[in-house]
Design an enzyme around this catalytic site. Structure first.
Site, short mmCIF file in Angstrom:
data_model
loop_
_atom_site.label_atom_id
_atom_site.label_comp_id
_atom_site.label_asym_id
_atom_site.label_seq_id
_atom_site.Cartn_x
_atom_site.Cartn_y
_atom_site.Cartn_z
N ASP A 141 -2.13 2.69 13.36
CA ASP A 141 -3.03 3.70 12.79
C ASP A 141 -4.48 3.25 13.00
O ASP A 141 -5.32 4.02 13.47
CB ASP A 141 -2.74 3.84 11.28
N TYR A 182 4.04 1.93 5.46
CA TYR A 182 3.87 3.36 5.18
C TYR A 182 5.05 3.92 4.39
O TYR A 182 4.89 4.83 3.59
CB TYR A 182 3.78 4.15 6.50
N LYS A 210 1.13 -9.69 13.37
CA LYS A 210 0.43 -10.66 12.53
C LYS A 210 1.45 -11.73 12.18
O LYS A 210 1.70 -12.05 11.01
CB LYS A 210 -0.16 -9.95 11.30
N ASP A 252 -5.86 -9.00 14.58
CA ASP A 252 -7.33 -9.19 14.45
C ASP A 252 -7.94 -9.45 15.83
O ASP A 252 -8.98 -8.89 16.19
CB ASP A 252 -7.67 -10.30 13.44
N ASP A 293 -7.43 4.59 16.19
CA ASP A 293 -8.77 5.15 15.92
C ASP A 293 -9.83 4.36 16.67
O ASP A 293 -10.79 4.92 17.22
CB ASP A 293 -9.10 5.10 14.42
C1 IPM Z 1 -2.87 9.51 11.70
C2 IPM Z 1 -3.41 9.81 10.32
C3 IPM Z 1 -2.26 9.81 9.34
C4 IPM Z 1 -1.67 8.42 9.32
C5 IPM Z 1 -2.62 10.29 7.92
C6 IPM Z 1 -3.21 11.69 7.93
C7 IPM Z 1 -1.44 10.26 6.99
O1 IPM Z 1 -4.40 8.89 9.99
O2 IPM Z 1 -2.04 10.28 12.19
O3 IPM Z 1 -3.29 8.51 12.30
O4 IPM Z 1 -2.15 7.53 8.59
O5 IPM Z 1 -0.72 8.19 10.05
MG MG Z 2 -4.95 7.56 11.56
#
Ligand code: IPM
Ligand code: MG
Length: 368
Positions: free
Chosen positions: A246, A135, A190, A222, A250
């Site tokens: 990240d 990042y 990884k 993975d 999710d």
């Molecule tokens: C998160 C989001 C952010 C990230 C974006 C909005 C930059 O996806 O907080 O998970 O990738 O960290």
């Molecule tokens: Mg995110």
């Protein structure tokens, strides 16, 4: 104590409004100040993270953040895009430890896309390193390739890197968090392919020597992605880098029924923090009053616990959210047959009502 309120874009303004109302009924001795961030700040001041906003965030004891981003900014140069606001805040304020608890509320077991028995009682904590990795790694950019399969062709590149202290400090956060839970840490990497993550594995193993009472397991990313949907309850604390965190957070969010339920805390070394829902600005539903404010309300609870030393108030919010879910109210993202669909404001109203003892149809006791 001062809280900086940064609603941002899209549904950010709608959900933060509800969280602020919830904080308002708690009788806390706090001052709030609101500022523009993301696309909204770009429109008004030509930059997604204006100096005034950054100064306010720096000066505050905690930051309550909504969400940033909209497709209409996708063609802007990167430095001016809304996402730079949140990345900039994380980096500038040293918010390296991102805690993303994935908790499946009993009332939402059936909203998950996984079988109820796989997620019932799920309670895992993803700890994502937030200020390093690919990042932020330099160098990055575009250039003309001088080697590889297509010398002379245009190419783009990013740099994945982690320093030893960066890995050490997030490993400490993970092991210490595990001590307050089931004492199990899964470090996700990884190492079989990437030098950065072999180093990650080595450093985490070294830090583990100070935490012999905590069980440490290493897992390739993975496999971790697969195990998260196969047997999510096998995890307790998951610690990983910025990029993998990240993605996995999710994925973990969906196990709980909806990403609209997942709060987060991003802490610096002194536990000052930025609190935001794990989801984004959802421009597709912005302004429609249907977004789920619970992730933001629960983020406000995390803020009370971690940065403002108000654990009792945090618990009151969390119990209120459970009571509201038990009363059968649902925003569309968590709606299922037999429950009542409500909008963002009504959901906020209900949490406020639960906190002030006025929730209609409230069940007498709330389990879990
Ligand atoms: C998160 C989001 C952010 C990230 C974006 C909005 C930059 O996806 O907080 O998970 O990738 O960290
Ligand atoms: Mg995110």
């Amino acid at each position: 104590m001062k809280i900086a309120i940064l609603p941002g874009d899209g549904i950010g303004t709608e959900i933060v409004e509800q969280a602020v109302r919830v904080l308002g009924v708690l009788d806390l001795d706090v001052e709030t100040e609101t500022a523009l961030v993301g696309g909204a700040a770009y429109e008004a001041h030509g930059h997604p993270l204006p100096d005034a906003t950054l100064q306010l965030a720096r000066a505050a004891d905690a930051i309550l953040f909504g969400a940033v981003g909209d497709w209409k900014y996708d063609r802007l140069e990167r430095a001016l895009r809304p996402e730079q606001a949140i990345l900039g805040l994380r980096k500038q304020l040293g918010l390296f430890a991102n805690l993303r608890p994935a908790l499946c509320y009993e009332q939402l077991t059936h909203s998950s896309s996984l079988k109820p028995e796989l997620v019932a009682g799920l309670d895992i904590l993803i700890i994502r390193e937030l200020t390093g990795d690919i990042y932020f790694g330099q160098p990055r950019g575009r250039r003309v390739a001088t080697d590889g399969h297509f010398p002379g062709a245009e190419e783009a590149f990013d740099t994945m890197r982690y320093s030893k202290p960066e890995i050490e400090r997030i490993a400490h956060v993970a092991f210490q968090a595990a001590r307050k839970r089931s004492r199990r840490v899964t470090s996700v990497d990884k190492a079989n392919v990437l030098e950065t993550f072999q180093f990650w594995r080595d450093v985490v193993t070294e830090v583990h020597a100070q935490y012999r009472d905590v069980e440490l397991q290493h897992m390739y990313v993975d496999n971790a992605a697969m195990q998260l949907v196969k047997a999510p309850k096998a995890f307790d604390v998951v610690v990983t880098g910025n990029m993998f965190g990240d993605i996995l957070s999710d994925e973990a969010a969906m196990l709980t029924g909806s990403i609209g339920m997942l709060p987060s805390a991003s802490l610096d070394k002194d536990h000052k923090g930025l609190y935001e829902p794990s989801h984004g600005s959802a421009p597709d539903i912005a302004g429609k009053g249907v977004a789920n404010p619970l992730a933001t309300i629960l983020s406000a609870a995390m803020m009370l616990r971690f940065s403002l030393n108000q654990a009792a108030a945090a618990e009151r919010i969390e119990s209120a959210v459970k009571a509201v879910l038990s009363s059968g109210l649902r925003t569309p993202d968590i709606w299922s047959e037999g429950t009542k669909k409500v909008g963002t404001r009504e959901m906020g109203d209900a949490v406020v009502a639960a906190l002030t003892g006025k929730l209609a149809g409230k069940t007498t006791t709330t389990k879990s």
